[in-house]
Write a protein that holds these residues in place. Sequence first.
Motif, PDB file in Angstrom:
ATOM      1  N   VAL A  98      44.783  31.728  41.579  1.00 37.93           N
ATOM      2  CA  VAL A  98      45.654  32.133  40.467  1.00 37.93           C
ATOM      3  C   VAL A  98      44.818  32.337  39.205  1.00 37.93           C
ATOM      4  CG1 VAL A  98      47.482  31.332  38.934  1.00 37.93           C
ATOM      5  CG2 VAL A  98      47.772  31.119  41.383  1.00 37.93           C
ATOM      6  N   ASP A  99      43.841  31.455  38.990  1.00 33.51           N
ATOM      7  CA  ASP A  99      42.963  31.600  37.816  1.00 33.51           C
ATOM      8  C   ASP A  99      42.179  32.901  37.876  1.00 33.51           C
ATOM      9  OD1 ASP A  99      42.176  28.051  37.492  1.00 33.51           O
ATOM     10  OD2 ASP A  99      43.734  29.296  36.586  1.00 33.51           O
ATOM     11  N   LEU A 101      43.131  35.649  39.440  1.00 34.37           N
ATOM     12  CA  LEU A 101      44.090  36.737  39.181  1.00 34.37           C
ATOM     13  C   LEU A 101      44.410  36.804  37.702  1.00 34.37           C
ATOM     14  CD1 LEU A 101      46.461  36.230  42.221  1.00 34.37           C
ATOM     15  CD2 LEU A 101      45.019  38.205  41.814  1.00 34.37           C
ATOM     16  N   ARG A 102      44.534  35.654  37.074  1.00 37.12           N
ATOM     17  CA  ARG A 102      44.845  35.622  35.645  1.00 37.12           C
ATOM     18  C   ARG A 102      43.707  36.223  34.839  1.00 37.12           C
ATOM     19  NH1 ARG A 102      46.058  29.884  33.666  1.00 37.12           N
ATOM     20  NH2 ARG A 102      47.678  29.831  35.205  1.00 37.12           N
ATOM     21  N   GLY A 103      42.489  36.085  35.383  1.00 33.98           N
ATOM     22  CA  GLY A 103      41.314  36.639  34.711  1.00 33.98           C
ATOM     23  C   GLY A 103      41.243  38.158  34.780  1.00 33.98           C
ATOM     24  N   GLY A 104      42.200  38.779  35.519  1.00 30.67           N
ATOM     25  CA  GLY A 104      42.266  40.243  35.545  1.00 30.67           C
ATOM     26  C   GLY A 104      41.780  40.866  36.842  1.00 30.67           C
ATOM     27  N   MET A 106      42.691  41.847  39.789  1.00 32.40           N
ATOM     28  CA  MET A 106      43.936  42.017  40.542  1.00 32.40           C
ATOM     29  C   MET A 106      43.700  42.334  42.014  1.00 32.40           C
ATOM     30  SD  MET A 106      45.874  41.164  38.250  1.00 32.40           S
ATOM     31  CE  MET A 106      47.437  41.271  39.092  1.00 32.40           C
ATOM     32  N   ILE A 125      52.279  34.912  46.063  1.00 35.55           N
ATOM     33  CA  ILE A 125      51.358  35.248  44.973  1.00 35.55           C
ATOM     34  C   ILE A 125      50.596  36.536  45.312  1.00 35.55           C
ATOM     35  CG2 ILE A 125      49.258  34.507  43.760  1.00 35.55           C
ATOM     36  CD1 ILE A 125      50.334  31.617  44.045  1.00 35.55           C
ATOM     37  N   SER A 129      50.745  40.003  43.135  1.00 30.85           N
ATOM     38  CA  SER A 129      49.555  40.641  42.547  1.00 30.85           C
ATOM     39  C   SER A 129      49.393  42.062  43.101  1.00 30.85           C
ATOM     40  CB  SER A 129      48.296  39.807  42.774  1.00 30.85           C
ATOM     41  OG  SER A 129      47.903  39.870  44.105  1.00 30.85           O
ATOM     42  N   GLU A 132      51.947  44.122  41.225  1.00 27.17           N
ATOM     43  CA  GLU A 132      51.544  44.366  39.850  1.00 27.17           C
ATOM     44  C   GLU A 132      50.418  45.397  39.795  1.00 27.17           C
ATOM     45  OE1 GLU A 132      51.243  40.976  37.406  1.00 27.17           O
ATOM     46  OE2 GLU A 132      50.070  42.053  35.894  1.00 27.17           O
TER      47      GLU A 132
END
Lengths: 343, 113
Positions: A98-99, A101-104, A106, A125, A129, A132
Amino acid sequence: MTEKAKRRRKLSYEILGLFAVCFAAALVLFFFLIFFGIGVAEEYCWENGIPLDEEALYRLDGFVFSVSLAVSVIFFAVLFIVLFGERLAYIGTIIKGVDILRGGEMGYRLPLEGNNELTALAEAINYLSETEAAVKARERGLKEEKEALIRALSHDIRTPLTSIIAYTELLSAKENATAQEMSEYFSLVEKKAGQIKSITEILLDGGKRNVEHFENARLLIEQLVCEFEEALEESFTLKVDISACAAFAGSFDVQEMRRIFDNLISNVQKYAAHEKPVELTVENGERGLTVRQKNAVKKNAHQAQSYKMGLYSILRIAQNYGGGAEVRQSEDEFEIIITLSNL
Amino acid sequence: MFTSLDLLVVVSMGIIAATFLSLMLMFLLKNQKAKRVFFYIVVALGVYVSTIGFRIGITGFIEQVVLAVLAALMSVGAFVLERAAGGDGKKLRIARIIAAAALVLGIISALFI
């Protein structure tokens, strides 16, 4: 619900199962250690001639029991903690993912382990992603398309505007313009202003087309070819042939057709060599309407961005008719074949 | 105060528990790195209990010595196979089974004969 989802095990049952296995193993070890411990002790006493009275035996049994229990408890604790910890380590993997993915990033996908609620979470998740990423890609595509449309239309506005400016400058330079020249000027300004207005409307309406049906579209083609000749005959030798274009019915957006021909005229004026004739052929057949334009290329002609925009604009319009535009270019020659299929 | 008998009982129980634990973890864990660590522990334990069995048996119990030597050789063989497996799952499984058998054989030669 998918087959996999139906067969999914609950994490709580998995943990309970793990507990049961560890407990059973510890229990087996406990009893094994008791029998083994007593056996070792009795063997040792027998070999060393140590007598075992009731009290000694009682003490020995108690000692063996305590040690077996302690060892079994430690065994159970270590086994359960290690195996349970392995299950829980997957939560850490999910958090790390998740971290990322959060960092961009994708494109990253969480690894899927086991078949329980944590696996379902990781799948969800990954799905989010992917969705998105797809939405962002679509947004980027739409934005690029919109920008390309604005660029193409802005370029197409320039052509009629250039004509108005050029003719205005010409008349301003003349001392006494005749009534006919003024009349022609007003007629040109009216026509070109109408074109600019149509293109502006397309820009404001987000690309809405104004398609009309023509019982005999050949007349429209003749008109456009005539305008092509008028714009270029003073500076170039022209070879125009529309004999292969028979009368036909079709639906066209007149402004779009005008933009095609304006772009052809503009490119000829900028890049065509004067020594050789400029060719234009229009024919219709099973493939639809085909417009072929060919010319020699000026030496050292630097093709500006506007040249590419002009061709791009022609291609986009041809695609509106289910067709396309093929460009064949060498150092000396340029040819474009525009096909309009869905008329 | 612990007597030598108490210590003997505690140590032998500890060896058995450690054997049982490392064998279970070597086969039950899914993580390959952890599996490898416990494989090495099983091999080391196998060699250790084989030396115990050898030292006890060298005083006159030939079967014990033979079993101990066999167990030690199997442990070493399992280790070599694991190094040469190069990630081949089948070879790794065979190496683990050989190491487990070597350890059990070593325990039998050291504590049960």
